[in-house]
Design a protein around this motif. Sequence first.
Motif, PDB file in Angstrom:
ATOM      1  N   ILE A   1       8.801  -3.724  -6.228  1.00  0.00           N
ATOM      2  CA  ILE A   1       9.000  -4.104  -4.824  1.00  0.00           C
ATOM      3  C   ILE A   1       7.820  -3.638  -3.980  1.00  0.00           C
ATOM      4  CG2 ILE A   1      10.447  -3.666  -2.795  1.00  0.00           C
ATOM      5  CD1 ILE A   1      12.842  -3.561  -4.771  1.00  0.00           C
ATOM      6  N   LEU A   2       7.343  -2.420  -4.230  1.00  0.00           N
ATOM      7  CA  LEU A   2       6.173  -1.908  -3.512  1.00  0.00           C
ATOM      8  C   LEU A   2       4.958  -2.777  -3.775  1.00  0.00           C
ATOM      9  CD1 LEU A   2       4.746   0.267  -1.804  1.00  0.00           C
ATOM     10  CD2 LEU A   2       4.442   1.579  -3.914  1.00  0.00           C
ATOM     11  N   PHE A   3       4.762  -3.186  -5.034  1.00  0.00           N
ATOM     12  CA  PHE A   3       3.629  -4.044  -5.365  1.00  0.00           C
ATOM     13  C   PHE A   3       3.710  -5.373  -4.619  1.00  0.00           C
ATOM     14  CE2 PHE A   3       1.911  -7.494  -8.017  1.00  0.00           C
ATOM     15  CZ  PHE A   3       0.559  -7.196  -7.858  1.00  0.00           C
ATOM     16  N   ILE A   4       4.873  -5.970  -4.589  1.00  0.00           N
ATOM     17  CA  ILE A   4       5.026  -7.243  -3.874  1.00  0.00           C
ATOM     18  C   ILE A   4       4.725  -7.056  -2.389  1.00  0.00           C
ATOM     19  CG2 ILE A   4       6.719  -8.992  -3.175  1.00  0.00           C
ATOM     20  CD1 ILE A   4       8.010  -8.564  -5.969  1.00  0.00           C
ATOM     21  N   GLY A   5       5.190  -5.963  -1.811  1.00  0.00           N
ATOM     22  CA  GLY A   5       4.936  -5.688  -0.394  1.00  0.00           C
ATOM     23  C   GLY A   5       3.457  -5.519  -0.076  1.00  0.00           C
ATOM     24  N   VAL A   6       2.758  -4.711  -0.883  1.00  0.00           N
ATOM     25  CA  VAL A   6       1.333  -4.487  -0.594  1.00  0.00           C
ATOM     26  C   VAL A   6       0.509  -5.738  -0.907  1.00  0.00           C
ATOM     27  CG1 VAL A   6       1.424  -1.974  -0.816  1.00  0.00           C
ATOM     28  CG2 VAL A   6       0.879  -3.366  -2.822  1.00  0.00           C
ATOM     29  N   LEU A   7       0.942  -6.524  -1.878  1.00  0.00           N
ATOM     30  CA  LEU A   7       0.239  -7.775  -2.172  1.00  0.00           C
ATOM     31  C   LEU A   7       0.367  -8.749  -1.005  1.00  0.00           C
ATOM     32  CD1 LEU A   7      -1.397  -9.354  -4.282  1.00  0.00           C
ATOM     33  CD2 LEU A   7       0.773 -10.274  -5.125  1.00  0.00           C
ATOM     34  N   ILE A   8       1.537  -8.819  -0.411  1.00  0.00           N
ATOM     35  CA  ILE A   8       1.728  -9.664   0.767  1.00  0.00           C
ATOM     36  C   ILE A   8       0.853  -9.176   1.915  1.00  0.00           C
ATOM     37  CG2 ILE A   8       3.419 -10.297   2.550  1.00  0.00           C
ATOM     38  CD1 ILE A   8       5.504 -10.419   0.275  1.00  0.00           C
ATOM     39  N   GLU A   9       0.798  -7.858   2.135  1.00  0.00           N
ATOM     40  CA  GLU A   9      -0.077  -7.315   3.181  1.00  0.00           C
ATOM     41  C   GLU A   9      -1.533  -7.678   2.910  1.00  0.00           C
ATOM     42  OE1 GLU A   9       1.912  -3.275   4.998  1.00  0.00           O
ATOM     43  OE2 GLU A   9       0.753  -3.097   3.143  1.00  0.00           O
ATOM     44  N   PHE A  10      -1.959  -7.513   1.662  1.00  0.00           N
ATOM     45  CA  PHE A  10      -3.352  -7.792   1.294  1.00  0.00           C
ATOM     46  C   PHE A  10      -3.703  -9.253   1.545  1.00  0.00           C
ATOM     47  CE2 PHE A  10      -6.511  -8.925  -2.032  1.00  0.00           C
ATOM     48  CZ  PHE A  10      -7.570  -8.180  -1.558  1.00  0.00           C
ATOM     49  N   LEU A  11      -2.801 -10.156   1.206  1.00  0.00           N
ATOM     50  CA  LEU A  11      -3.086 -11.586   1.313  1.00  0.00           C
ATOM     51  C   LEU A  11      -2.928 -12.130   2.731  1.00  0.00           C
ATOM     52  CD1 LEU A  11      -1.366 -12.847  -1.948  1.00  0.00           C
ATOM     53  CD2 LEU A  11      -3.821 -12.534  -1.537  1.00  0.00           C
ATOM     54  N   LEU A  12      -2.037 -11.552   3.535  1.00  0.00           N
ATOM     55  CA  LEU A  12      -1.690 -12.173   4.806  1.00  0.00           C
ATOM     56  C   LEU A  12      -2.159 -11.444   6.061  1.00  0.00           C
ATOM     57  CD1 LEU A  12       1.958 -13.355   3.997  1.00  0.00           C
ATOM     58  CD2 LEU A  12      -0.184 -14.640   3.811  1.00  0.00           C
ATOM     59  N   LEU A  13      -2.398 -10.149   5.987  1.00  0.00           N
ATOM     60  CA  LEU A  13      -2.766  -9.401   7.192  1.00  0.00           C
ATOM     61  C   LEU A  13      -4.257  -9.096   7.192  1.00  0.00           C
ATOM     62  CD1 LEU A  13       0.256  -6.945   7.351  1.00  0.00           C
ATOM     63  CD2 LEU A  13      -0.061  -9.076   8.607  1.00  0.00           C
ATOM     64  N   PRO A  14      -4.967  -9.395   8.286  1.00  0.00           N
ATOM     65  CA  PRO A  14      -6.427  -9.249   8.286  1.00  0.00           C
ATOM     66  C   PRO A  14      -6.922  -7.818   8.096  1.00  0.00           C
ATOM     67  CG  PRO A  14      -5.632 -10.036  10.425  1.00  0.00           C
ATOM     68  CD  PRO A  14      -4.460  -9.952   9.525  1.00  0.00           C
ATOM     69  N   GLY A  15      -6.229  -6.821   8.610  1.00  0.00           N
ATOM     70  CA  GLY A  15      -6.682  -5.438   8.475  1.00  0.00           C
ATOM     71  C   GLY A  15      -6.536  -4.877   7.073  1.00  0.00           C
ATOM     72  N   PHE A  16      -5.890  -5.622   6.196  1.00  0.00           N
ATOM     73  CA  PHE A  16      -5.632  -5.142   4.849  1.00  0.00           C
ATOM     74  C   PHE A  16      -6.513  -5.814   3.806  1.00  0.00           C
ATOM     75  CE2 PHE A  16      -2.071  -4.048   7.394  1.00  0.00           C
ATOM     76  CZ  PHE A  16      -1.654  -2.825   6.918  1.00  0.00           C
ATOM     77  N   ALA A  17      -7.402  -6.662   4.228  1.00  0.00           N
ATOM     78  CA  ALA A  17      -8.305  -7.353   3.297  1.00  0.00           C
ATOM     79  C   ALA A  17      -9.591  -6.549   3.134  1.00  0.00           C
ATOM     80  CB  ALA A  17      -8.607  -8.760   3.799  1.00  0.00           C
ATOM     81  N   THR A  18      -9.433  -5.319   2.639  1.00  0.00           N
ATOM     82  CA  THR A  18     -10.584  -4.451   2.415  1.00  0.00           C
ATOM     83  C   THR A  18     -10.609  -4.013   0.956  1.00  0.00           C
ATOM     84  OG1 THR A  18      -9.366  -2.439   2.945  1.00  0.00           O
ATOM     85  CG2 THR A  18     -10.452  -3.557   4.786  1.00  0.00           C
ATOM     86  N   SER A  19     -11.746  -3.534   0.535  1.00  0.00           N
ATOM     87  CA  SER A  19     -11.867  -3.035  -0.840  1.00  0.00           C
ATOM     88  C   SER A  19     -10.975  -1.822  -1.073  1.00  0.00           C
ATOM     89  CB  SER A  19     -13.317  -2.669  -1.139  1.00  0.00           C
ATOM     90  OG  SER A  19     -14.116  -3.815  -1.104  1.00  0.00           O
ATOM     91  N   THR A  20     -10.840  -0.979  -0.079  1.00  0.00           N
ATOM     92  CA  THR A  20      -9.991   0.203  -0.215  1.00  0.00           C
ATOM     93  C   THR A  20      -8.549  -0.200  -0.494  1.00  0.00           C
ATOM     94  OG1 THR A  20     -11.409   1.440   1.293  1.00  0.00           O
ATOM     95  CG2 THR A  20      -9.198   2.298   0.954  1.00  0.00           C
ATOM     96  N   PHE A  21      -8.040  -1.141   0.284  1.00  0.00           N
ATOM     97  CA  PHE A  21      -6.655  -1.557   0.078  1.00  0.00           C
ATOM     98  C   PHE A  21      -6.507  -2.331  -1.226  1.00  0.00           C
ATOM     99  CE2 PHE A  21      -2.635  -3.753   1.024  1.00  0.00           C
ATOM    100  CZ  PHE A  21      -1.867  -2.642   1.302  1.00  0.00           C
ATOM    101  N   PHE A  22      -7.525  -3.097  -1.607  1.00  0.00           N
ATOM    102  CA  PHE A  22      -7.483  -3.791  -2.890  1.00  0.00           C
ATOM    103  C   PHE A  22      -7.344  -2.789  -4.034  1.00  0.00           C
ATOM    104  CE2 PHE A  22      -9.752  -5.278  -6.679  1.00  0.00           C
ATOM    105  CZ  PHE A  22      -8.929  -6.350  -7.016  1.00  0.00           C
ATOM    106  N   LEU A  23      -8.042  -1.675  -3.962  1.00  0.00           N
ATOM    107  CA  LEU A  23      -7.941  -0.660  -5.005  1.00  0.00           C
ATOM    108  C   LEU A  23      -6.561   0.006  -5.000  1.00  0.00           C
ATOM    109  CD1 LEU A  23     -11.514   0.862  -4.807  1.00  0.00           C
ATOM    110  CD2 LEU A  23     -10.574  -0.604  -6.595  1.00  0.00           C
ATOM    111  N   ILE A  24      -5.964   0.165  -3.831  1.00  0.00           N
ATOM    112  CA  ILE A  24      -4.595   0.697  -3.761  1.00  0.00           C
ATOM    113  C   ILE A  24      -3.630  -0.289  -4.411  1.00  0.00           C
ATOM    114  CG2 ILE A  24      -2.716   1.294  -2.172  1.00  0.00           C
ATOM    115  CD1 ILE A  24      -4.871   2.412  -0.272  1.00  0.00           C
ATOM    116  N   VAL A  25      -3.804  -1.582  -4.105  1.00  0.00           N
ATOM    117  CA  VAL A  25      -2.961  -2.616  -4.719  1.00  0.00           C
ATOM    118  C   VAL A  25      -3.130  -2.600  -6.240  1.00  0.00           C
ATOM    119  CG1 VAL A  25      -2.586  -5.118  -4.898  1.00  0.00           C
ATOM    120  CG2 VAL A  25      -2.934  -4.079  -2.664  1.00  0.00           C
TER     121      VAL A  25
END
Length: 141
Positions: free
Chosen positions: A90-114
């Motif tokens: 569930i956490l993975f699905i949530g962070v994946l949605i943030e990564f794909l849909l929210l502009p502040g989350f499209a960073t390399s740092t967040f990609f590595l967290i995902v």
Amino acid sequence: MLIAIPLLLIPAVLYNIVVLFGGSGDGGVTQADVLLRDPLFAVTMTSGAQWTIGSGDLILFLGLILLFFELLKSTSSQRVAIVNHALSMILFIGVLIEFLLLPGFATSTFFLIVTMILLDVLAGFIVTIVASRKDLDFGGA
């Protein structure tokens, strides 16, 4: 029951706090990168070079440490481990949605967290499958 909560929720929440509440702006990718790369402190190396460490670096460092403990938790054969696997998914699905849909989350740092969370999900399921296969093999002998 607290052991069922994925530890990688901590770096995901920290990233959310830094990006959503850390700056006064539109919360876009540029603002997020600036917040994450802004040096918190610097360490002078033996070579004389300055190693600057930002909040994104600290979040990733914490995430790697917590990933290690999550991998250790995934080797448990308790019933709570299955709840942990489900919550990690569930956490993975949530962070994946943030990564794909929210502009502040499209960073390399967040990609590595995902990616760390994905590795936790995969390791949990793989370890559980391998352990159950060994139990099945021993049970039939």
